[in-house]
Every structure is written in C-alpha cells, then in structure tokens.
Enzyme design. Structure first.
Site, short mmCIF file in Angstrom:
data_model
loop_
_atom_site.label_atom_id
_atom_site.label_comp_id
_atom_site.label_asym_id
_atom_site.label_seq_id
_atom_site.Cartn_x
_atom_site.Cartn_y
_atom_site.Cartn_z
N ASN A 145 36.50 25.84 43.26
CA ASN A 145 37.67 24.68 43.06
C ASN A 145 37.50 24.25 41.53
OD1 ASN A 145 40.14 23.00 42.62
ND2 ASN A 145 39.96 22.24 44.60
N ASP A 151 45.52 22.09 43.32
CA ASP A 151 45.66 22.74 45.31
C ASP A 151 46.93 22.53 45.58
OD1 ASP A 151 42.82 22.04 44.23
OD2 ASP A 151 42.68 20.83 45.35
N GLY A 170 42.00 25.66 47.73
CA GLY A 170 42.09 24.93 46.82
C GLY A 170 41.18 25.81 45.74
N ASP A 172 39.80 28.57 42.68
CA ASP A 172 41.59 28.78 41.33
C ASP A 172 40.88 29.46 40.44
OD1 ASP A 172 40.08 26.30 40.30
OD2 ASP A 172 41.85 25.24 40.97
N ASP A 337 45.48 48.02 46.61
CA ASP A 337 45.32 48.00 48.05
C ASP A 337 45.52 49.37 49.01
OD1 ASP A 337 44.93 46.22 50.29
OD2 ASP A 337 46.98 45.77 50.13
N GLU A 366 41.80 51.84 47.87
CA GLU A 366 41.66 51.22 48.91
C GLU A 366 41.82 52.83 49.79
OE1 GLU A 366 41.33 47.87 52.38
OE2 GLU A 366 42.72 48.57 50.78
#
Length: 625
Positions: A145, A151, A170, A172, A337, A366
């Site tokens: 964070n 947040d 939180g 980032d 994905d 994937e």
C-alpha cells in the site's frame, strides 16, 4: 453593476427563462455523447481501420461526418439507439485532432473532438518477454500500500477493509513502484500483475477479474497516469511490464451491462447457464454441439458475463482495447486469462491482430489442460491443431502439466516406476509436441493454486529443488510474490489464504520483508537463495535458449544438461532422503572432456570425471569446465 443590469431591456422573469433555456440547451449539447471508446487513437498503425464507439442517449438517429478529409468506411447501428459504431480509415493520416459532426435532419446538433496521437519511436518493433526473462507475479491489492489516500473511493462500491480476508486491503500501483528495486534485486526481469482495470463489484473485487471499465485503472489502485508511470519506472530499471488481459468475460457491473449495445454483445441463454469447464470439447471429434456451446458460451460465474467474440463489434472492441493499452502504457506483453474459454476463431483473430501490429510481442495464454497434446494444440503453428485446420496464433502457453508434476514429485521420496523424479522426466519427453518449447511459462504455483511452500511444509530444501527446476529447464520461469521469503497458504481455506498481504507492504507491519534488515533469518534464507539463483540465470544464454539432454532418473536422482556451442551446465537433483554417490560415466556424451563443475549456489568445485556425492533433497547446478 448587477448581472441583470447588463440587459436593461429585459425584465427579470424573461431573463430567468432565457438563462434556464440556455442552461438546458448546454446540457443537451454536452450530454449527447457520454462515452467515446477508444478515447483516442494513434497515427501510423499497421491496420488503418479504427472502429470508434460513440455512446449517448439516442445518438444512433444522427448522421455523422468527420473532418480532415478522413474517410468513414462504415457506420453500424444496433437495436440499441444509444450506440453508434463509426469506422474510419486512418491510412497516411498524421497525428492530429479530428472533429466528428453529428447531424439530425440536416441540422448540426453537436460535434466531438477526437485525437490521433503520435506513437512512441519504434513502437511496432518493441521487444517483449522471452526465455531470457524471469516473471514475478503479484496481486497489487496484496503486495504493498503505497498511497493511503486511495484505499477507498466514492466512485467504487467496495471500501477498504483489511480485516476482511476477501476484502480490499489497499495495495496499489504506488506500492509496486516503491518496491521495484526489491523485485529487481530478486533477479526478476518482468512483472505480471493481476488485472488493474476497474472492478466495481460490491464484494471480492480485489482480484479485479470482473472488470467494469476496461479503459480505466481502478481508482483504488491509482490512475491511468500512474500505470504509465509504473511502466516508465520499470523501463528505467530494465524491467518489463505484462498486463493480465481478460478476453472471455467482464464484470456484471461493467457500464455496458447497464445498457447493452446489442443482445449479441455477450453470450446469453434463456436461463443462467454456467460453463461446464470442459474445454476438451473444442478439439474432441466426438463432442456434442450442446456441450461445446455451454463450454464456450456459458458464464464463468454469475457475476462475470461471457463476452461474445463471434460478434464482430465485440471482437473489434477487444482488439482495439488491447492495442490501445500497449501503445498508451508502453506494455511489454500480455498474459491472457481463461484463454481457451473464448470462441476459438474469435480469440485467434484477437491474438493475430495484436501480433500483426507488434511482431515481437509475446502473449501467454492460460490454457489449463491436463495433457501436453491438449496444451500444444493452443500454441501458435501447432501441428496438432493443424489436423483440424486451426491456428490460435498464441505465441506462449502456461505449462500446467509441469506444474502438476512439481506439486507432487518432491514429496515422493521413493522413486519407483511412476513416482518421484520420473514425473519430471516424463513431462519433458513430450516436448516434441510443442511448436516452441522455449516460449512456455513455467510455474510451481500462482494466484489460483496452493502455495508451493504449503505443499512442501516449508521445507526449504524442496523449495530450492522446485525453484532450481524452474530456473534451469526450457521456458520462462514465473515466481509468485512472497514465495521467495517462504510465504505459504492453503487454498482449501479459500483464495484469500493464498493471496496474503506481503509483510512490510503496509505501514505498521511488524515484519518488513522488503529489506534484508527487516526479514527474519528464515526469510533471508529463502530470499538469498532465490536472488542468487535468478541473478545467475539472467546472464546465461545456455539456459535461456540452449539445448537439453536428460537422463532417465535412477534412485530418484534426475540429471539433465543445458548446452550450446559455448557452455554446458549440468543439473543434478537428489530427491531421495539419503546421500547418494552418482557415477558420472553414464553422462559421458554431455560431460565429454570436462573435468570439473562449479556449483552456482555453494560455489564449490566438484570433480565430474568419475563420481559426484550429493546430499539428500538437494540440487547441484554445475558449470562445467
């Protein structure tokens, strides 16, 4: 003078009416277009056609023209009057601002500026990741964070709650930037971050695979500009940035789900239908059509609408979105994905469209299959897929069969016929099936699996064996954040258990594993080994692209060699619980006239002319001299 005194010929009542009229007129003019996607584009692309989505109430009733002598080649309207898809030809158009004019019944109603920007120098020939790289996989919400001010955000539903295992914690983009030197020290050259685009689900949005706006970074991670800054900071350190791209689905909170462009934008059934996950039906010559349809068109989960890549409008939108991010954020690759959950022809066109624009751009899919033949089917120019006249154009696949083997072998102390190291040997005997065996992503774990240190009971010896394998066999090794300090996690307890916060990533953490001084003794043992291994690998072309010879395991000992014209590396793994003496005469075709081998980790020198003594559950990486 009062404002009303500027117009003494008007009384207050009339003036008020005029003011209100002008106010509502201005709202009408500016509210005609709520969304433009892509928000801008780039001049000089290999494919000059650009499909622009204009969204606004009743916009389809308008006729559209564009300035600068640009040719409009197509205008598509759907059953939803709030969408207009306008295709223009940008061939030979320089970077400039265009003006789109929208008219209704020959009267000009409003205009929209649209920018074609200049590309970065040599953008089309950008170098991507390959077998010379080591990829570090992190989940941004759980890594660090760096900015407490984002947040929670008013524009997104789920708020910060670090006490909730599956909540927003939180982490980032700023947290990643602040720890880039740590990642580089580890020997990584590439970062694969799980998705960063906005996910506005009410709960469990931290993984960000249910995206609600694919042109916008989630504000709890930062801004679009922060993402570009991440790429810039990485490139200063010779690190590469790989975006996790999702072609198969969006989140139920995506803005288009509130007002679909067309029913065919997503795959829909009369009632909710979930995919059966049986992707083998795609190449199964005996499969039923209904099974295929449910596999490809069924939704992943109720909160993830399935995108219809058979629809040309949807497919073009996704192609352009991917290319836009490459140009805008200066990306170095994609991890895709659930690659083979999408329509096969559509996903192949998506992939080829990107690699046509960027010939060196690597994309790893994937493809979670259980056999080498089934995985090889999905790699570009596969001779297996050619049997069915199919080519995915996908450069790289994830090696799931190797992953399956790695999660078992080092707990199998007795190397019988089908146990222990023979599992690794058998996996590599099928390398002939792959069109490009060097371009496969290797991993012992990721964000969807049990953590390898959990599997092996935090036995660092077994961790060292697994990481050595990842670092020395063909392909591109991937390391999951935290394993390098011994982090464990049991997937049986839920996904949050394998996606724990990195210690030291939050203000007030008692253990800061980002620094040598902040790590525990055990954490430093893990880290020091991992860093030494992968820093060594960075310089070794023989491991990146060299040839391989391996030998049938005996007594649960596996030996293989990586070699080229300039160098030979011998890897010896003792998976038994006993110290072993290995006769080296059997390996004469690779040892040749070499006399000694220096172990990369211990830096001890071994005589390789006759026999080598190797400790239980250990590895030697010998540079032969």
């Amino acid at each position: 003078m009062k404002k009303t005194d500027q117009f003494p010929f008007l009384n207050r009542s009339v003036l008020k009416k005029i003011t209100l009229f002008l106010f509502f007129m201005s709202i009408t003019v500016h509210a005609q277009i709520d969304k433009v996607e892509p928000p801008f584009w780039y001049a000089g692309m290999q494919n000059p056609e650009l499909q622009i989505l204009f969204y606004g109430k009743g916009i389809a009733q308008n006729q559209v023209t564009v300035s600068n002598s640009i040719k409009i080649t197509d205008v598509k309207r759907t059953e939803n009057p709030n969408y207009l898809f306008v295709t223009i030809d940008t061939k030979k158009v320089v970077a400039s601002d265009l003006i789109f004019t929208f008219k209704n019944n020959t009267e000009e109603t409003f205009t929209q500026k649209y920018s074609l920007k200049k590309r970065r120098e040599n953008s089309a020939q950008r170098k991507s990741f390959d077998a010379s790289d080591m990829m570090y996989l992190l989940m941004p919400d759980r890594f660090a964070n760096g900015n407490r001010n984002n947040d929670s955000e008013n524009s997104t539903q789920e708020k910060y709650n670090r006490e909730l295992p599956g909540g927003r914690h939180g982490g980032d983009i700023e947290g990643i930037i602040k720890n880039l030197d740590y990642i580089a020290e580890l020997g990584a050259t590439t970062i694969w971050s799980t998705p960063l685009c906005e996910d506005n689900d009410a709960a469990f949005s931290y993984h960000t695979y249910g995206q609600s706006d694919v042109y916008k970074i989630d504000p709890r991670y930062g801004t679009n500009a922060d993402y570009v800054r991440l790429a810039d900071e990485m490139h200063k350190r010779n690190l590469k940035l790989v975006m996790d791209y999702v072609t198969n689905h969006w989140g139920i909170e995506h803005w288009m789900m509130k007002d679909l462009p067309t029913k065919e934008w997503i795959n829909q059934f009369d009632t909710y239908t979930q995919t059966n996950h049986k992707r083998t039906v795609i190449h199964d010559t005996n499969a039923s059509e209904i099974d295929k349809k449910i596999t490809l068109d069924g939704w992943f989960v109720p909160s993830m609408p399935d995108l219809n890549l058979k629809n040309p409008l949807t497919l073009t939108y996704l192609i352009q979105n991917a290319i836009w991010w490459i140009e805008y954020a200066d990306l170095d690759g994609f991890r895709v994905d659930t690659y083979n959950y999408s329509d096969p022809k559509g996903i192949a066109k998506w992939t080829k469209s990107i690699t046509d624009e960027y010939p060196n751009f690597n994309i790893v899919g994937e493809v979670w299959m259980q056999s080498q033949a089934q995985m090889a089917y999905w790699q570009k120019d596969s001779k297996i897929a050619a049997i069915q006249n199919y080519n995915s154009y996908l450069p790289s696949v994830m090696d799931f069969t190797l992953y399956e083997a790695v999660t078992k072998v080092f707990n199998e102390d007795d190397g019988s016929w089908d146990k222990g190291m023979v599992k690794l040997y058998d996996n590599f005997t099928n390398d002939f099936l792959y069109p490009n065996v060097s371009n496969m992503l290797l991993f012992a774990e990721n964000h969807d699996t049990n953590r390898i240190n959990q599997t092996y009971g935090n036995d660092i010896r077994k961790y060292k064996m697994a990481m050595t394998l990842m670092a020395t066999v063909r392909g591109i090794p991937q390391l999951y954040y935290g394993s390098e300090i011994g982090m464990a996690g049991d997937k049986n307890k839920g996904d949050a258990a394998i996606r724990l916060d990195f210690p030291g990533g939050w203000e007030g953490d008692k253990n800061n594993a980002f620094t040598k001084e902040g790590r525990t003794g055990e954490q430093n043992q893990y880290f020091d080994f991992t860093a030494k291994l992968f820093q060594w690998r960075k310089t070794k072309a023989v491991v990146h692209f060299g040839k391989t010879t391996h030998y049938i395991p005996e007594n649960n000992i596996y030996a293989y060699f990586r070699y080229n014209a300039n160098e030979t590396v011998m890897v010896l793994m003792n998976n038994s619980n006993e110290t072993k003496t290995v006769n080296t005469h059997r390996f004469k075709e690779n040892i040749k006239d070499f006399k000694t081998g220096k172990d990369v980790i211990s830096e001890l020198t071994f005589d390789v002319t006759n026999e080598i003594i190797i400790e239980p559950k250990s590895v030697l990486i010998l540079e032969l001299k």
